[in-house]
Design a protein around this motif. Sequence first.
Motif, PDB file in Angstrom:
ATOM      1  N   TYR A 224       0.791  -1.229   0.000  1.00 13.06           N
ATOM      2  CA  TYR A 224       0.000   0.000   0.000  1.00 13.06           C
ATOM      3  C   TYR A 224       0.826   1.284   0.000  1.00 13.06           C
ATOM      4  CZ  TYR A 224      -2.668   3.860   1.890  1.00 13.06           C
ATOM      5  OH  TYR A 224      -3.202   5.097   2.088  1.00 13.06           O
TER       6      TYR A 224
ATOM      7  N   ALA B 191      -0.217   3.832  -2.927  1.00 13.87           N
ATOM      8  CA  ALA B 191      -1.067   4.945  -2.496  1.00 13.87           C
ATOM      9  C   ALA B 191      -0.620   6.252  -3.161  1.00 13.87           C
ATOM     10  CB  ALA B 191      -1.019   5.089  -0.985  1.00 13.87           C
TER      11      ALA B 191
ATOM     12  N   ARG C  30      -1.970   6.552  -9.356  1.00 13.12           N
ATOM     13  CA  ARG C  30      -3.113   5.948 -10.006  1.00 13.12           C
ATOM     14  C   ARG C  30      -2.547   4.719 -10.700  1.00 13.12           C
ATOM     15  NH1 ARG C  30      -4.529  10.058 -13.225  1.00 13.12           N
ATOM     16  NH2 ARG C  30      -5.733  10.906 -11.513  1.00 13.12           N
TER      17      ARG C  30
ATOM     18  N   LEU D  66     -11.110   2.027   2.081  1.00 18.17           N
ATOM     19  CA  LEU D  66      -9.774   1.714   2.570  1.00 18.17           C
ATOM     20  C   LEU D  66      -9.899   1.545   4.083  1.00 18.17           C
ATOM     21  CD1 LEU D  66      -6.772   1.488   1.757  1.00 18.17           C
ATOM     22  CD2 LEU D  66      -6.551   3.919   2.219  1.00 18.17           C
TER      23      LEU D  66
ATOM     24  N   ASN E  50      -5.114  -0.223   5.956  1.00 15.28           N
ATOM     25  CA  ASN E  50      -4.649  -0.017   4.583  1.00 15.28           C
ATOM     26  C   ASN E  50      -5.012  -1.160   3.644  1.00 15.28           C
ATOM     27  OD1 ASN E  50      -3.556   2.332   5.498  1.00 15.28           O
ATOM     28  ND2 ASN E  50      -1.421   1.744   5.250  1.00 15.28           N
TER      29      ASN E  50
ATOM     30  N   PHE F 116      -7.846  -2.566   0.844  1.00 15.75           N
ATOM     31  CA  PHE F 116      -8.947  -2.145  -0.015  1.00 15.75           C
ATOM     32  C   PHE F 116     -10.066  -3.176   0.064  1.00 15.75           C
ATOM     33  CE2 PHE F 116      -5.300  -0.028  -1.947  1.00 15.75           C
ATOM     34  CZ  PHE F 116      -5.805   1.259  -2.109  1.00 15.75           C
TER      35      PHE F 116
ATOM     36  N   PRO G  32      -6.141   6.500  -5.827  1.00 11.05           N
ATOM     37  CA  PRO G  32      -6.363   6.840  -4.413  1.00 11.05           C
ATOM     38  C   PRO G  32      -7.092   8.163  -4.211  1.00 11.05           C
ATOM     39  CG  PRO G  32      -4.018   6.937  -4.957  1.00 11.05           C
ATOM     40  CD  PRO G  32      -4.717   6.391  -6.160  1.00 11.05           C
ATOM     41  N   THR G  33      -7.197   8.975  -5.270  1.00 15.52           N
ATOM     42  CA  THR G  33      -7.910  10.243  -5.109  1.00 15.52           C
ATOM     43  C   THR G  33      -9.407  10.089  -5.391  1.00 15.52           C
ATOM     44  OG1 THR G  33      -7.534  10.909  -7.407  1.00 15.52           O
ATOM     45  CG2 THR G  33      -5.858  11.545  -5.794  1.00 15.52           C
TER      46      THR G  33
END
Lengths: 305, 291
Positions: free
Chosen positions: A165, A169, A172, B39, B43, B45, B146-147
């Motif tokens: 992660y 993180a 993309r 999330l 951490n 998914f 992640p955004t």
Amino acid sequence: MAPIMTLPRCTRFRFTAPLVVFVLAAVGLGSVLAAAPPAAPAAPAAKASAKGKTSEPRGTVPFEMLATNHMVVRTKINGKGPFDLIFDVGAPITLLTNKASLESGTIKADAPRSFLFAIRGESEVKRLEMGNMTAKDVPVIVLDHPLLKAMGEMLNRPLDGIIGYTFFARYRTTIDYQAKTMTFEAVDAPVRNLMKDLPDRLAGPRVARHRMLAPGALWGLNVGEPVDGLDSPGIPILSVLADSPAARAGLKPGDILTTLDGRWTSSIDDAYAAAVGIAPGRDTAVVVLRDGKELTVTVRPVAGL
Amino acid sequence: MNRRLSRLGLLLALAALAPAPDANRDRHVGASYQVPYRLTDTNHFLVRVRLNGKGPFNFLVDTGAPALYVATETARKVGLEPAKDTFWTPLDRLDFEGGATLTDLKARVEDPFQLVGMNALGLPGASIDGILGFTVLARFRLELDPTRDRMTWTRLDYEPRDPPVPDRRPGDGPPPELQAMNLLGPVAKFAAALMGKQPEEELHPRGFLGLELGEEAEGGIRIDRVLPETPAAKAGVQAGDQLVRLLDRDVKSVKAALGTVDEIRPGDQVPLTVRRGSETRELTLTAGEGF
């Protein structure tokens, strides 16, 4: 990209016993590992590109599938290598074996070592090259994970760590199993430091956190709990206010609300949670069951509360 | 050598038993799905799935897992009987939140130690009911941003192979490393007994007033509509009133008004001030349910 967090140096130890359990346990690699697969010849992974002298905010990285169905990426760490790392979206941290950490200069030989799994704690990889990209300042945990070792022995090739992660993180990420490539594009998102958060959490009080689900707009709906437990396709609409956006879209009491804005509504909380992110004026697809038939309508919620 | 041969036999037998390629598959190739995820505190998914139409359940997206794992408790809840003679248990249908569906899958009903341990400590903040590994994930091109609050999954024309079945002769256990790892689950449970489990996050729907808000003007917000039989209507708020104060705070924009009532729950008393012509009225609403 700017360093997102400052990490304690690798000599710092914050590992409590449950944390060690967690780090080992959370990085699972699945348990079909019990199956010794046919030892695959140590096929060379995709060759690391000679490019990558400059830091690339994006890149394409080829990967190889192991006989155990794990993705492995051939990397160079701080210019040394190659090192083969498993790319694991299910791993909450990025970890590197002691051997790879020493060879790549990620840790110094005299770094203190815990007796348990040879943990040396947190450190940072300055340059991680894979495919045609270079990632800088990647936080890692130096640790000899027993599963990684077992898997390496079964496959008859060393595995040097796991990318988890804390790496992806920052990007993309697109994973294409058919093309056997991953692409990365840097994004500006916060990266959580589990090594800091988790001990705090473990030591913290055992009280539930609370979160309000505040819809972003007015719909005119009241919904109830599902009636058939796990068999419920959705939740009943109890009432539709006259003259409201829901009424204008044709929703009726007795409809079973199954999906709101592409999210399942399996509980009252689900429906509110889906409505949280929807601003006034946004056309939103809503799926209901009416007399057993699926019906999709568009609701445009208004400003209100 | 013997061991390897018997393994080969198993693999061949398995290949022979493999179901015919899914006839529906081509229909879905190229289709794209927006898959909501969360999330966890650890951490991980999580996405939501339904197994044979039942659910939803939280499954971990894990490229580090070789197959589809269904926790024994989850299997029990949906009536999925673990296969006794074979390693894999057939699963007719797997639906994903966001619209994707896979049919005729093979699942392993088992409790991987990482789930046992984390769930016992309550660390993720949500229960994890299974793992989506390679045999499921590889059927999609996965985009994780992640955004954004959703992943994009695009169906590929690709049938992943099953990982090898463990070759365990009677009396043979898993390798010692794995046996050690399997102890972690009980260790975590023991730790949880001592330390207490972290409870799951509690969610609270916001209370409802029934006001449709319009233009912002003169230090307040015009109330465009009062929905009938709502707390606002019962308290005597009228369309055309100017909302100036809410919960004893001045509200000059719709955004400010929404922010002010973020924390109200059904049943809460909500004081508000409206201007009607030259009059100023103080009203108290009892928040209701709905949105």
